[in-house]
Design a protein around this motif. Structure first.
Motif, PDB file in Angstrom:
ATOM      1  N   VAL A  40     -15.986 -10.560 -42.974  1.00  0.00           N
ATOM      2  CA  VAL A  40     -15.380  -9.741 -42.913  1.00  0.00           C
ATOM      3  C   VAL A  40     -16.940  -8.647 -41.854  1.00  0.00           C
ATOM      4  O   VAL A  40     -17.707  -9.765 -42.009  1.00  0.00           O
ATOM      5  N   LEU A  41     -16.417  -7.985 -41.052  1.00  0.00           N
ATOM      6  CA  LEU A  41     -17.235  -7.312 -39.988  1.00  0.00           C
ATOM      7  C   LEU A  41     -17.697  -6.109 -40.732  1.00  0.00           C
ATOM      8  O   LEU A  41     -16.745  -5.059 -41.125  1.00  0.00           O
ATOM      9  N   GLY A  42     -18.472  -4.934 -40.564  1.00  0.00           N
ATOM     10  CA  GLY A  42     -18.885  -3.820 -40.963  1.00  0.00           C
ATOM     11  C   GLY A  42     -20.209  -3.173 -39.983  1.00  0.00           C
ATOM     12  O   GLY A  42     -20.993  -3.991 -39.346  1.00  0.00           O
ATOM     13  N   LEU A  43     -20.434  -2.391 -40.792  1.00  0.00           N
ATOM     14  CA  LEU A  43     -21.801  -1.838 -40.023  1.00  0.00           C
ATOM     15  C   LEU A  43     -22.285  -0.768 -41.099  1.00  0.00           C
ATOM     16  O   LEU A  43     -22.172   0.157 -41.949  1.00  0.00           O
ATOM     17  N   PRO A  44     -23.666  -1.665 -41.025  1.00  0.00           N
ATOM     18  CA  PRO A  44     -24.700  -1.003 -42.917  1.00  0.00           C
ATOM     19  C   PRO A  44     -25.089   0.789 -42.269  1.00  0.00           C
ATOM     20  O   PRO A  44     -25.292   0.762 -40.557  1.00  0.00           O
ATOM     21  N   ASP A  45     -25.508   1.694 -43.373  1.00  0.00           N
ATOM     22  CA  ASP A  45     -26.135   2.663 -42.478  1.00  0.00           C
ATOM     23  C   ASP A  45     -27.465   3.036 -43.384  1.00  0.00           C
ATOM     24  O   ASP A  45     -27.831   3.773 -43.417  1.00  0.00           O
ATOM     25  N   GLN A  46     -27.508   1.973 -44.007  1.00  0.00           N
ATOM     26  CA  GLN A  46     -29.163   1.990 -45.339  1.00  0.00           C
ATOM     27  C   GLN A  46     -29.594   0.836 -45.148  1.00  0.00           C
ATOM     28  O   GLN A  46     -28.585  -0.361 -45.222  1.00  0.00           O
ATOM     29  N   LEU A  47     -30.507   0.715 -46.036  1.00  0.00           N
ATOM     30  CA  LEU A  47     -31.429  -0.637 -45.379  1.00  0.00           C
ATOM     31  C   LEU A  47     -32.294  -1.220 -46.530  1.00  0.00           C
ATOM     32  O   LEU A  47     -33.200   0.426 -47.184  1.00  0.00           O
ATOM     33  N   ILE A  48     -33.190  -1.723 -47.608  1.00  0.00           N
ATOM     34  CA  ILE A  48     -34.217  -1.631 -48.090  1.00  0.00           C
ATOM     35  C   ILE A  48     -34.908  -3.360 -47.650  1.00  0.00           C
ATOM     36  O   ILE A  48     -34.188  -4.766 -47.567  1.00  0.00           O
ATOM     37  N   ASP A  49     -35.745  -3.252 -48.105  1.00  0.00           N
ATOM     38  CA  ASP A  49     -36.965  -4.287 -46.882  1.00  0.00           C
ATOM     39  C   ASP A  49     -37.211  -5.371 -48.445  1.00  0.00           C
ATOM     40  O   ASP A  49     -38.722  -4.705 -48.547  1.00  0.00           O
ATOM     41  N   TYR A  50     -36.707  -5.309 -48.692  1.00  0.00           N
ATOM     42  CA  TYR A  50     -38.050  -7.519 -49.126  1.00  0.00           C
ATOM     43  C   TYR A  50     -38.836  -8.030 -48.844  1.00  0.00           C
ATOM     44  O   TYR A  50     -39.104  -9.198 -49.121  1.00  0.00           O
ATOM     45  N   VAL A 105     -16.232  -2.249 -41.540  1.00  0.00           N
ATOM     46  CA  VAL A 105     -16.751  -1.674 -42.520  1.00  0.00           C
ATOM     47  C   VAL A 105     -17.991  -0.850 -42.129  1.00  0.00           C
ATOM     48  O   VAL A 105     -18.263  -0.313 -41.812  1.00  0.00           O
ATOM     49  N   ASP A 106     -17.043   0.790 -42.911  1.00  0.00           N
ATOM     50  CA  ASP A 106     -17.840   1.857 -42.246  1.00  0.00           C
ATOM     51  C   ASP A 106     -19.259   1.679 -43.664  1.00  0.00           C
ATOM     52  O   ASP A 106     -18.904   2.648 -44.676  1.00  0.00           O
ATOM     53  N   GLY A 107     -20.407   1.936 -43.305  1.00  0.00           N
ATOM     54  CA  GLY A 107     -21.604   2.071 -44.348  1.00  0.00           C
ATOM     55  C   GLY A 107     -21.847   0.572 -45.400  1.00  0.00           C
ATOM     56  O   GLY A 107     -20.910   0.090 -45.718  1.00  0.00           O
ATOM     57  N   GLY A 108     -22.868   1.219 -45.576  1.00  0.00           N
ATOM     58  CA  GLY A 108     -23.372   0.111 -46.479  1.00  0.00           C
ATOM     59  C   GLY A 108     -24.705  -0.054 -46.486  1.00  0.00           C
ATOM     60  O   GLY A 108     -25.525   0.287 -45.367  1.00  0.00           O
ATOM     61  N   CYS A 109     -25.186  -0.771 -47.786  1.00  0.00           N
ATOM     62  CA  CYS A 109     -26.838  -0.738 -47.425  1.00  0.00           C
ATOM     63  C   CYS A 109     -27.141  -2.410 -47.795  1.00  0.00           C
ATOM     64  O   CYS A 109     -26.829  -3.476 -48.598  1.00  0.00           O
ATOM     65  N   TYR A 110     -28.092  -2.750 -46.694  1.00  0.00           N
ATOM     66  CA  TYR A 110     -28.520  -4.134 -45.937  1.00  0.00           C
ATOM     67  C   TYR A 110     -29.517  -4.052 -46.947  1.00  0.00           C
ATOM     68  O   TYR A 110     -30.779  -3.652 -46.761  1.00  0.00           O
ATOM     69  N   GLY A 111     -29.791  -5.304 -47.241  1.00  0.00           N
ATOM     70  CA  GLY A 111     -30.934  -6.078 -48.468  1.00  0.00           C
ATOM     71  C   GLY A 111     -31.453  -7.343 -47.277  1.00  0.00           C
ATOM     72  O   GLY A 111     -30.927  -8.014 -47.442  1.00  0.00           O
TER      73      GLY A 111
END
Ligand code: HPA
Length: 247
Positions: free
Chosen positions: A100-110, A155-161
């Motif tokens: 899948v290819l996607g463009l996340p719109d949020q992230l959490i930095d670990y 995929v439009d949006g999602g949260c990248y960890g």
């Protein structure tokens, strides 16, 4: 040298942009040290595009050793105002399966222990940039429109960890990230996105799913062969997408 219309940072499995023509390898240093390698500057759809392999062209730099500050500084120095960061990731939630290819719109930095700011207190200056929307909405919108035009599913949006690596995660770590709201996991999304914001660059992450994250699919183990094969297959739509973005 005229400024770049777009900079692309390539992740694991993407070390060159085959669609670039008339490519020149441009070397250069920065006040923050050496970038991961030369910026390969060429033409695509009649525009100037610079490509930088985040891990080095021979993939010699692990995620925690990439000089993110030098890479972004160098691209800005070459006149880039927009950066499309290609990141290889693992998928956590249903929409984010392999290839899948996607463009996340949020992230959490670990991540931890990485140099995460240009502002280290020298000169007494401290900068708190707004980061509520970690990816530039106008660039995300332009990439989505280009994908639509090129017939590339995104995929439009999602949260990248963003995890520290270089090891992959445990099942428990991924289960926690799922509870936190992460849809995808990768090792290079931060501090890159935050540094781009500090430099005032437009920045979006184009995530390529290489595998199900630990415990999310049927595989007993994640292998490098699987990762590279899925990145190669999923990258097929990239030239058309870039052409539509620049055209
Ligand atoms: N976890 C973290 N980073 C990754 C993965 C993963 O499963 N796959 C590709 N990059």
């Amino acid at each position: 040298m005229p400024p770049l219309d777009l900079a692309v940072i390539g992740g694991t499995g993407l070390y060159r942009l085959a669609a670039l023509t008339g490519v020149q390898a441009v070397e250069g240093d920065t006040p923050y040290g050496a970038p991961s390698g030369p910026v390969r500057v060429g033409q695509l759809a009649g525009r100037r595009v610079g490509f930088l392999a985040r891990h080095g062209e021979g993939h010699s730099l692990p995620p925690h050793r990439v000089n993110y500050r030098a890479n972004l500084w160098r691209l800005k120095d070459l006149g880039a105002r927009r950066v499309l960061a290609v990141n290889t990731v693992g998928g956590i939630t249903d929409a984010w399966g392999p290839q899948v290819l996607g463009l996340p719109d949020q992230l959490i930095d670990y991540t931890w222990g990485r140099t995460s700011s240009f502002w280290d207190g020298e000169g007494g200056e401290v900068l708190h940039v707004d980061f509520g929307e970690p990816y530039t909405p106008s660039l995300r919108a332009a990439v989505l429109a280009a994908a639509n035009k090129a017939g590339v599913a995104l995929v439009d949006g999602g949260c990248y960890g963003a995890t520290q690596g270089p090891r992959l995660e445990t099942r428990a770590e991924i289960a926690r990230m799922r509870r936190d709201g992460c849809d995808l996991v990768g090792m290079t999304g931060m501090p890159e996105a935050g540094l781009a914001r500090e430099l005032g660059l437009d920045y979006a992450c184009l995530a390529i799913v290489a595998n199900w994250a630990a415990g999310c699919g049927d595989a007993a183990e994640i292998t490098l062969e699987e990762v590279l094969a899925n990145v190669e297959a999923a990258s097929a739509g990239l030239p058309g997408l870039l052409e539509a973005l620049l055209g």
